[in-house]
Design an enzyme around this catalytic site. Structure first.
Site, short mmCIF file in Angstrom:
data_model
loop_
_atom_site.label_atom_id
_atom_site.label_comp_id
_atom_site.label_asym_id
_atom_site.label_seq_id
_atom_site.Cartn_x
_atom_site.Cartn_y
_atom_site.Cartn_z
N THR A 63 0.42 6.92 -0.56
CA THR A 63 1.01 8.43 -0.80
C THR A 63 0.27 8.84 -2.16
O THR A 63 0.50 8.28 -2.90
CB THR A 63 2.92 8.39 -0.93
OG1 THR A 63 3.20 7.61 0.26
CG2 THR A 63 3.25 9.64 -0.91
N PHE B 245 0.87 -1.25 0.14
CA PHE B 245 -0.11 -0.13 0.00
C PHE B 245 0.78 1.16 -0.17
O PHE B 245 0.26 2.41 0.10
CB PHE B 245 -0.88 0.09 1.21
CG PHE B 245 -2.27 -0.80 1.06
CD1 PHE B 245 -2.91 -0.91 0.01
CD2 PHE B 245 -2.33 -1.77 2.05
CE1 PHE B 245 -3.84 -1.80 -0.13
CE2 PHE B 245 -3.37 -2.72 1.96
CZ PHE B 245 -4.07 -2.79 0.63
N ASP B 246 2.00 1.19 -0.01
CA ASP B 246 2.77 2.45 -0.03
C ASP B 246 4.27 2.19 -1.17
O ASP B 246 5.32 2.73 -0.64
CB ASP B 246 3.51 2.98 1.21
CG ASP B 246 3.52 4.44 1.37
OD1 ASP B 246 3.26 5.05 0.53
OD2 ASP B 246 4.25 4.77 2.12
N ILE B 247 3.94 1.59 -2.32
CA ILE B 247 5.31 1.44 -3.07
C ILE B 247 5.32 2.82 -3.77
O ILE B 247 4.70 3.50 -4.27
CB ILE B 247 4.95 0.43 -4.07
CG1 ILE B 247 4.60 -0.80 -3.56
CG2 ILE B 247 5.93 0.30 -5.22
CD1 ILE B 247 5.75 -1.62 -2.85
#
Length: 199
Positions: A47, A6-8
């Site tokens: 992000t 969920f935050d690559i």
């Protein structure tokens, strides 16, 4: 079990002494059974600039491992061009949202301007085409990570140019017909897709 990060994003990809990439910061990650096709998530995670549309509105589809594929696609596009996916100070307004600018050049087969720092056009083109497949608006139109690896290992001539991602053309009328979006949702997603991360 599968890990959904969920935050690559570039900040969370580290390199070791051998330049082997390592994914970092699992603070937003979830473990979920592989046999489940979607993940119940009560709030948006990620992000801005890399977060998949379905994380903001379920009208785009369900949250799944394809949400990380979207973020990885943005990462590939940034690697190809050496620039952020949103440029506040772009020379022309058409270059502000980088994926749209890349799609325009790829569809016209104009590769020279995608990356000014190098002359590896074949690698650029491959990263861009795979990245554009990964950022398709509908999760089921995105490849799996296994398919992404196959595309990256294949020759560039074997890759097909993907359909235009929704935000490249901002074709809100046709998208609204497909998804029954509200005007407020379209505005919110469009704004999020072209806003750079402040983290």
């Amino acid at each position: 079990m599968q890990i959904l990060h969920f935050d690559i994003k570039p900040h969370n990809i580290l390199l070791d002494s051998n330049f082997t990439p390592k994914i970092a910061d699992f603070g937003l990650a979830k473990l979920y059974p592989r046999d489940n096709s979607f993940v119940p998530v009560s709030a948006a995670r990620g992000t801005i600039g890399y977060i998949a549309p379905e994380m903001i509105s379920r009208n785009f589809g369900v949250v799944s491992c394809k949400s990380d594929v979207y973020s990885f696609g943005m990462l590939l596009l940034e690697m190809a061009g050496g620039r952020r996916n949103f440029e506040q100070h772009a020379a022309r307004r058409s270059q502000t949202y980088y994926p749209a600018w890349v799609y325009s050049h790829i569809s016209r087969k104009e590769l020279g301007g995608i990356c000014e720092a190098s002359d590896i056009h074949e690698v650029e083109r491959k990263l861009c085409i795979v990245g554009l497949w990964c950022i398709q608006m509908k999760p089921h139109d995105r490849p799996t990570m296994a398919e992404v690896i196959e595309m990256l290992e294949a020759g560039v001539d074997a890759l097909q140019t993907p359909p235009e991602p929704f935000f490249c053309g901002f074709e809100q009328d046709s998208a609204a017909d497909s998804f029954q979006f509200s005007t407020s949702e379209l505005s919110a997603i469009s704004e999020l897709s072209v806003t750079d991360s402040t983290r």
